[in-house]
Design a protein around this motif. Structure first.
Motif, short mmCIF file in Angstrom:
data_model
loop_
_atom_site.label_atom_id
_atom_site.label_comp_id
_atom_site.label_asym_id
_atom_site.label_seq_id
_atom_site.Cartn_x
_atom_site.Cartn_y
_atom_site.Cartn_z
N LYS A 59 0.77 -1.46 0.06
CA LYS A 59 0.34 0.10 -0.06
C LYS A 59 1.19 1.31 0.25
O LYS A 59 0.29 2.00 0.55
CB LYS A 59 -0.95 -0.29 1.05
N ARG A 60 2.33 1.11 -0.26
CA ARG A 60 3.19 2.29 0.14
C ARG A 60 3.14 3.17 -1.32
O ARG A 60 3.88 2.49 -2.41
CB ARG A 60 4.20 1.92 0.30
N LYS A 61 2.77 3.82 -1.52
CA LYS A 61 2.50 5.07 -2.61
C LYS A 61 2.63 6.16 -3.20
O LYS A 61 2.92 6.90 -4.23
CB LYS A 61 1.27 4.90 -3.51
N LEU A 62 3.34 6.87 -1.80
CA LEU A 62 3.12 8.11 -2.12
C LEU A 62 4.45 8.78 -2.32
O LEU A 62 5.19 9.78 -2.97
CB LEU A 62 2.53 8.90 -0.95
N PHE A 63 5.12 7.78 -1.31
CA PHE A 63 7.03 8.37 -1.62
C PHE A 63 7.75 7.86 -2.54
O PHE A 63 7.69 6.05 -2.50
CB PHE A 63 7.66 8.13 0.34
N LEU A 64 8.69 8.02 -2.81
CA LEU A 64 10.00 7.32 -3.27
C LEU A 64 10.74 6.86 -1.59
O LEU A 64 11.36 7.40 -1.01
CB LEU A 64 11.05 8.49 -4.02
N PHE A 65 11.15 5.54 -2.09
CA PHE A 65 12.05 4.60 -0.94
C PHE A 65 13.03 4.08 -2.02
O PHE A 65 12.90 3.59 -3.04
CB PHE A 65 11.16 3.33 -0.30
N LYS A 66 14.44 4.57 -1.33
CA LYS A 66 15.29 3.88 -1.58
C LYS A 66 15.85 2.86 -0.58
O LYS A 66 15.76 3.14 0.54
CB LYS A 66 16.44 4.76 -1.68
N GLU A 67 16.20 1.75 -0.95
CA GLU A 67 16.94 0.45 -0.37
C GLU A 67 17.55 0.99 0.24
O GLU A 67 18.84 1.56 0.16
CB GLU A 67 17.57 -1.04 -0.88
N GLY A 68 17.73 0.41 2.15
CA GLY A 68 19.68 1.15 2.69
C GLY A 68 19.34 2.29 3.64
O GLY A 68 19.81 2.75 4.00
N LYS A 69 17.91 2.93 3.06
CA LYS A 69 18.33 4.44 3.06
C LYS A 69 16.92 4.73 4.38
O LYS A 69 16.61 5.53 5.18
CB LYS A 69 18.04 5.05 1.95
N HIS A 70 15.79 4.35 3.65
CA HIS A 70 14.63 4.27 4.23
C HIS A 70 14.39 3.37 4.84
O HIS A 70 14.32 2.32 4.14
CB HIS A 70 13.67 5.20 3.24
#
Length: 203
Positions: A59-70
């Motif tokens: 359900k994660r749609k609004l934000f840009l996730f970066k592996e290892g950072k967020h």
């Protein structure tokens, strides 16, 4: 890499776009200057992008996730199993959020509503939100800080609301919005958990 914009289901599609890399790291605490004062008795609130972002799986749609950072964490959650965790001065950017032109043809408000829980933070620490419309160079900012009426204590969830005026547009172009959430702390033990983020239009 290119990332998709987020558009309400009844809005026109928009090309893919990159997140800007020249976002300033510090924005002064500032209350938005509202040309209208929203009244809970008279304003009707409408979800723009559907149900709140609660960071649950799938359900994660609004934000840009970066592996290892967020970090999507199950240490704390307002409603569900997961929340977004930011430490020290970590930040996360939203995708380009498209507000359809028919939403901005009359005076209205954008309401950003979210829940915050802080850990190990002190006075003058908390969460910074930055936002801007239509790729202008200037970011506006607002802070929710510990030991204020917004976040009286660590280790408790508190609801936060920010109302921003949507200026009526005379063209048929959509309104583009970007949001950045940034932790305000001075070492990795300082944490802020964020959950149940919703964006609503009030008229």
């Amino acid at each position: 890499s290119n990332v998709p914009s987020i558009v309400p289901s009844n809005a026109p599609s928009n090309p893919l776009s990159d997140v800007p890399s020249n976002v300033p790291s510090n924005v002064p605490s500032k209350e938005p200057s509202l040309s209208l004062s929203p009244s809970e008795d008279t304003i009707i609130w409408e979800d723009i992008f559907g149900p709140a972002e609660d960071f649950e799986e799938g359900k994660r749609k609004l934000f840009l996730f970066k592996e290892g950072k967020h970090k999507i964490s199950n240490d704390e959650s307002y409603n569900g199993e997961y929340s977004l965790r930011l430490r020290k001065r970590e930040e996360i950017s939203s995708r380009k959020l498209i507000i359809p032109s028919n939403y901005t043809t009359v005076p209205s408000f954008l309401r950003i509503q979210l829940y915050i829980l802080t850990k190990n933070m002190k006075e003058e620490e908390g969460l910074l939100i930055k936002y801007k419309f239509n790729d202008v160079s200037k970011w506006e900012g607002h802070k929710w800080l510990l030991k204020t009426e917004n976040i009286p204590n660590n280790n408790e969830w508190f609801e936060q609301i920010l109302d921003i005026p949507l200026i009526p547009r005379t063209t048929d172009k959509e309104c583009r919005l970007r949001i950045i959430l940034k932790s305000i702390g001075n070492h990795l033990k300082k944490k802020v958990f964020i959950d149940h983020i919703s964006l609503k239009r009030g008229t």
